[in-house]
Design a protein around this motif. Structure first.
Motif, mmCIF file in Angstrom:
data_model
loop_
_atom_site.group_PDB
_atom_site.id
_atom_site.type_symbol
_atom_site.label_atom_id
_atom_site.label_comp_id
_atom_site.label_asym_id
_atom_site.label_seq_id
_atom_site.Cartn_x
_atom_site.Cartn_y
_atom_site.Cartn_z
ATOM 1 N N TYR A 1 38.163 36.640 -31.070
ATOM 2 C CA TYR A 1 38.279 38.058 -30.746
ATOM 3 C C TYR A 1 37.291 38.877 -31.578
ATOM 4 O O TYR A 1 37.132 38.633 -32.770
ATOM 5 C CB TYR A 1 39.702 38.559 -31.065
ATOM 6 N N VAL A 3 37.845 42.171 -31.998
ATOM 7 C CA VAL A 3 38.823 42.987 -32.720
ATOM 8 C C VAL A 3 40.203 42.546 -32.253
ATOM 9 O O VAL A 3 40.451 42.471 -31.054
ATOM 10 C CB VAL A 3 38.622 44.496 -32.409
ATOM 11 N N ASN A 4 41.087 42.244 -33.198
ATOM 12 C CA ASN A 4 42.376 41.668 -32.836
ATOM 13 C C ASN A 4 43.506 42.319 -33.640
ATOM 14 O O ASN A 4 43.505 42.278 -34.869
ATOM 15 C CB ASN A 4 42.354 40.150 -33.105
ATOM 16 N N ASP A 5 44.456 42.933 -32.924
ATOM 17 C CA ASP A 5 45.670 43.469 -33.543
ATOM 18 C C ASP A 5 45.354 44.532 -34.603
ATOM 19 O O ASP A 5 45.961 44.570 -35.676
ATOM 20 C CB ASP A 5 46.498 42.320 -34.169
ATOM 21 N N GLY A 25 33.784 44.054 -37.200
ATOM 22 C CA GLY A 25 34.439 44.714 -36.063
ATOM 23 C C GLY A 25 34.598 46.219 -36.203
ATOM 24 O O GLY A 25 35.225 46.863 -35.364
ATOM 25 N N THR A 29 35.453 48.675 -33.008
ATOM 26 C CA THR A 29 36.673 49.493 -33.025
ATOM 27 C C THR A 29 36.346 50.955 -32.722
ATOM 28 O O THR A 29 37.002 51.594 -31.894
ATOM 29 C CB THR A 29 37.365 49.401 -34.403
ATOM 30 N N GLN A 39 39.074 48.136 -23.987
ATOM 31 C CA GLN A 39 39.892 47.089 -24.595
ATOM 32 C C GLN A 39 40.591 46.242 -23.532
ATOM 33 O O GLN A 39 40.900 46.725 -22.449
ATOM 34 C CB GLN A 39 40.918 47.694 -25.568
ATOM 35 N N ASP A 40 40.818 44.962 -23.857
ATOM 36 C CA ASP A 40 41.529 44.064 -22.943
ATOM 37 C C ASP A 40 43.036 44.300 -22.977
ATOM 38 O O ASP A 40 43.742 44.039 -22.004
ATOM 39 C CB ASP A 40 41.239 42.595 -23.313
ATOM 40 N N SER A 41 43.529 44.744 -24.139
ATOM 41 C CA SER A 41 44.959 45.037 -24.266
ATOM 42 C C SER A 41 45.149 46.047 -25.376
ATOM 43 O O SER A 41 44.228 46.336 -26.142
ATOM 44 C CB SER A 41 45.744 43.755 -24.576
ATOM 45 N N GLY A 42 46.342 46.596 -25.456
ATOM 46 C CA GLY A 42 46.638 47.583 -26.489
ATOM 47 C C GLY A 42 46.412 49.005 -26.012
ATOM 48 O O GLY A 42 45.871 49.235 -24.926
ATOM 49 N N GLY A 210 37.480 40.937 -37.697
ATOM 50 C CA GLY A 210 38.141 41.579 -36.558
ATOM 51 C C GLY A 210 39.556 42.037 -36.799
ATOM 52 O O GLY A 210 40.211 42.522 -35.881
ATOM 53 N N GLN A 211 40.061 41.918 -38.022
ATOM 54 C CA GLN A 211 41.437 42.328 -38.307
ATOM 55 C C GLN A 211 41.479 43.286 -39.492
ATOM 56 O O GLN A 211 40.620 43.247 -40.368
ATOM 57 C CB GLN A 211 42.304 41.104 -38.615
#
Length: 219
Positions: A1, A3-5, A25, A29, A39-42, A210-211
């Protein structure tokens, strides 16, 4: 990813720093926040003080996304690449106004450009010159003026002092602090320089691979 969570919130009138090494990231962001990337999700939620409503920006129509982008502006890292070399400063500053919801006359746009260029520490003579005629610090002031001319609520500053000499960095940071106080701006400040972060920010989030790995006040 990429960017993740990643999850954070920014209070109005505050400066929130995203710090971390190159490639972690931060810029991805920030570009999600203005929907340069989707974004794919969120969820990315924005509270509009004018209407008193909160909305999810990835679900906005083209028309409403354009209105949102009038309130959230992005200042890029390299002004030499983000300012059109064929345009003079007046045209660079007034281009966003021509396509905005403000419906200003030529005289009003000129007055707005003159006011904001003086507020960012340059004189009105600069309006008729091209970006190549300015130093790196002066070009960054022009980029800041372009971001501010729409009277935004939020300014995203992506490594905007990293390419400048230390003395010029201090000038730009002091300028941003003054503008924040005068105009009630909110900042997202992206950097890998922790000395700059401590001086300039209220809250800091540290990114790695990415976190978000840490969040705390600048102190």
């Amino acid at each position: 990813y990429a960017v993740n969570d990643v999850s954070f919130s920014i209070a109005r009138g505050m400066t929130y720093a995203l710090a971390g090494e190159s490639g972690c990231g931060k810029t991805t962001t920030a570009r999600l926040l203005i929907q340069m990337y989707r974004q794919d999700s969120g969820s990315i939620l924005y509270f509009d003080a004018e209407s008193g409503k909160q909305f999810e920006i990835s679900s906005l129509s083209k028309k409403h996304l354009r209105s949102y982008r009038e309130k959230v502006k992005y200042i890029f890292q390299d002004p030499a690449r983000s300012l059109n070399p064929r345009m003079n400063v007046l045209d660079i500053l007034t281009a966003p106004l021509k396509y905005s919801s403000l419906k200003m006359t030529k005289q009003e746009m000129y007055a707005a450009a003159e006011k904001i260029i003086c507020e960012t520490g340059l004189c009105s003579d600069a309006l008729m010159r091209r970006p190549s005629e300015f130093s790196g610090g002066q070009r960054q002031r022009i980029s800041i003026a372009r971001g501010l001319i729409m009277n935004p609520d939020l300014l995203i500053c992506d490594e905007i002092v990293s390419a400048l000499d230390v003395s010029i960095q201090a000038q730009i940071l002091n300028l941003l602090k003054k503008l924040q106080k005068d105009l009630g701006l909110t900042y997202i400040f992206i950097t890998h320089n922790l000395a700059v972060v401590k001086y300039f920010s209220d809250d800091i989030a540290v990114m790695y691979l990415g976190q978000l790995v840490e969040k705390a006040s600048s102190d």
